[in-house]
Design an enzyme around this catalytic site. Structure first.
Site, PDB file in Angstrom:
ATOM      1  N   HIS A   1       0.867  -1.186   0.000  1.00 17.94           N
ATOM      2  CA  HIS A   1       0.000   0.000   0.000  1.00 17.94           C
ATOM      3  C   HIS A   1       0.900   1.231   0.000  1.00 17.94           C
ATOM      4  CE1 HIS A   1      -2.842   2.962   1.688  1.00 17.94           C
ATOM      5  NE2 HIS A   1      -3.823   2.137   1.348  1.00 17.94           N
TER       6      HIS A   1
ATOM      7  N   ASP B   1       2.925  -4.148   8.031  1.00 19.00           N
ATOM      8  CA  ASP B   1       1.651  -3.475   7.797  1.00 19.00           C
ATOM      9  C   ASP B   1       0.561  -4.504   8.057  1.00 19.00           C
ATOM     10  OD1 ASP B   1      -0.707  -2.476   6.761  1.00 19.00           O
ATOM     11  OD2 ASP B   1       0.124  -1.900   4.812  1.00 19.00           O
TER      12      ASP B   1
ATOM     13  N   GLN C   1      -4.581  -5.284   6.897  1.00 21.62           N
ATOM     14  CA  GLN C   1      -5.489  -6.289   6.335  1.00 21.62           C
ATOM     15  C   GLN C   1      -5.386  -7.646   7.037  1.00 21.62           C
ATOM     16  OE1 GLN C   1      -7.722  -5.415   4.227  1.00 21.62           O
ATOM     17  NE2 GLN C   1      -6.928  -3.398   3.665  1.00 21.62           N
TER      18      GLN C   1
ATOM     19  N   LYS D   1     -10.936  -1.042  10.229  1.00 20.82           N
ATOM     20  CA  LYS D   1     -11.053  -2.218   9.374  1.00 20.82           C
ATOM     21  C   LYS D   1     -11.472  -3.456  10.172  1.00 20.82           C
ATOM     22  CE  LYS D   1      -7.563  -0.448   6.155  1.00 20.82           C
ATOM     23  NZ  LYS D   1      -8.403  -0.082   5.026  1.00 20.82           N
TER      24      LYS D   1
ATOM     25  N   CYS E   1      -4.724   2.474  -3.754  1.00 21.91           N
ATOM     26  CA  CYS E   1      -3.502   2.986  -3.133  1.00 21.91           C
ATOM     27  C   CYS E   1      -2.347   2.010  -3.329  1.00 21.91           C
ATOM     28  CB  CYS E   1      -3.706   3.275  -1.646  1.00 21.91           C
ATOM     29  SG  CYS E   1      -4.868   4.615  -1.332  1.00 21.91           S
TER      30      CYS E   1
END
Length: 407
Positions: A121, A198, A201, A224, A361
């Site tokens: 991302h 990261d 997700q 999220k 993104c």
């Protein structure tokens, strides 16, 4: 896991959009909020609203207990050793930027390397571009395999003893690729580098154990995973955070302020300048309670079935290209031949189906895939196979509609 009962906890799903029952397939962008979270935030503002860590009155003490209680819920949720390792902030982007601006600029030199992947991302590319520009370091990319995965052999070839930082998504927001973080962390550490993950997700979908992964930093966003927007978490190993300087200065993060110098509070508060995101943290704590009650293993099992079913149903549609590996997280990114993803999304919206369209993104990845944009359907614990059927039927209608349009 009883999906019907789960869905009852999300009031927004009980509505029609453009005359059709809503099918929400954009949870990778933001997840819907369960009643438990909505009520937790509402109750804070109705009954306990006060600043934290400052007042000794009843409301201040209650708000502080709720805020710090949420921090401990996060600690347990990701199995951190201490609440000192849990920093509240605005989200994944903020967390990665803190690591880049503090740890990165303190530790990276012109002789060093920073390693990332093409699937990242923008929030996990641009901060490292900036560190490389400011320090003169070399930014390197681990190549992608044809199916959108990375091989450990390529990791070993790309990460060298000059590498100071490896920054990588646990789960790709486009391909659904689940990266082998534990193995990559081992390679990074063998070369004297730290690994920044990261987790935007992955935290909503996988059972996370930062100690088992042995990651040095792990950032994720509350919105999220059913929490409010504007709240996120940066986990960092305590020994690393202790050596890092804060990047925001002001109230709350100080110990003593003199005319010409100041000292900082201990962890984690030295990284939480200003009035913190109190209601957001309380909402995040409620979201963690909600997910934990269902069980992350149950959520993952449900989503694995949905991902498998979605791949099967969408693969039946002629002219539809799916990107990413077979084994993936609960999202499917695709394109319909000769139909722009924005047009696909617009037509599906007329059927009450919400998906994402654009570059997500991830423009570096789009270039790698040789496309300008894609469509993405992303599932969560409240989605069903019927939602996937509606999506497949909607895509067939979209294809037929544009097949009959004269250009």
């Amino acid at each position: 896991m009883d999906v019907r009962k789960v869905r009852e906890q999300f009031p927004i799903l009980d509505q029609e959009v453009n005359g059709h029952p809503l099918v929400y397939l954009d949870s990778s962008a933001t997840a819907q909020k369960p009643i438990k979270v909505i009520e937790a935030v509402n109750n804070y503002y109705r009954q306990t609203n006060s600043n934290v860590h400052r007042g000794v009155h009843t409301l201040g003490s209650q708000a502080t207990d709720l805020y710090e209680g949420a921090r401990d819920k996060v600690r347990r949720f990701i199995n951190a050793r201490s609440t000192a390792e849990i920093i509240f902030n605005r989200g994944t982007t903020t967390g990665i930027n803190v690591v880049a601006q503090s740890y990165g600029l303190q530790n990276v030199t012109a002789e060093d390397e920073i390693v990332i992947t093409p699937m990242e991302h923008h929030s996990n590319i641009i901060p490292w571009q900036q560190v490389a520009k400011k320090t003169g370091a070399t930014l390197k990319y681990i190549p992608l395999q044809e199916d959108g995965t990375i091989s450990l052999e390529d990791v070993k070839e790309t990460v060298t003893n000059k590498t100071k930082i490896v920054a990588i998504a646990h789960v790709s927001n486009v391909l659904g690729t689940i990266n082998p973080i534990k193995e990559i962390a081992k390679i990074a550490h063998e070369n004297g580098a730290v690994i920044v993950v990261d987790g935007a997700q992955s935290a909503p979908h996988l059972k996370i154990d930062v100690q088992d992964l042995d990651c040095d930093f792990y950032a994720f966003s509350g919105h999220k995973m059913g929490a409010p927007t504007g709240i996120g978490v940066l986990y960092g190993k305590e020994e690393l955070l202790e050596k890092m300087e804060p990047v925001e200065f002001g109230g709350e993060m100080i110990d003593f302020v003199e005319k010409y110098d100041s000292t900082w509070k201990e962890l984690p508060w030295k990284f939480e300048g200003g009035t913190p995101i109190i209601a957001g943290a309380i909402g995040l704590g409620a979201a963690i309670d909600f997910l934990s009650d269902i069980g992350m293993e149950n959520i993952l099992q449900h989503e694995e079935k949905l991902a498998k079913y979605a791949l099967e149903r969408l693969s039946e549609i002629d002219g539809l290209t799916i990107y990413g590996p077979t084994k993936r997280a609960a999202l499917v990114t695709f394109n319909l031949d000769d139909v722009h993803p924005h047009d696909v999304s617009t037509v599906l919206d007329t059927e009450g189906i919400a998906i994402r369209a654009g570059h997500h993104c991830a423009q570096v990845l789009m270039k790698h895939l040789n496309v300008s944009a894609t469509a993405r359907a992303s599932m969560y614990l409240y989605n069903t196979e019927e939602d996937i059927d509606r999506l497949a039927e909607g895509l067939v209608k979209t294809k037929e509609y544009f097949g009959n349009v004269a250009f």
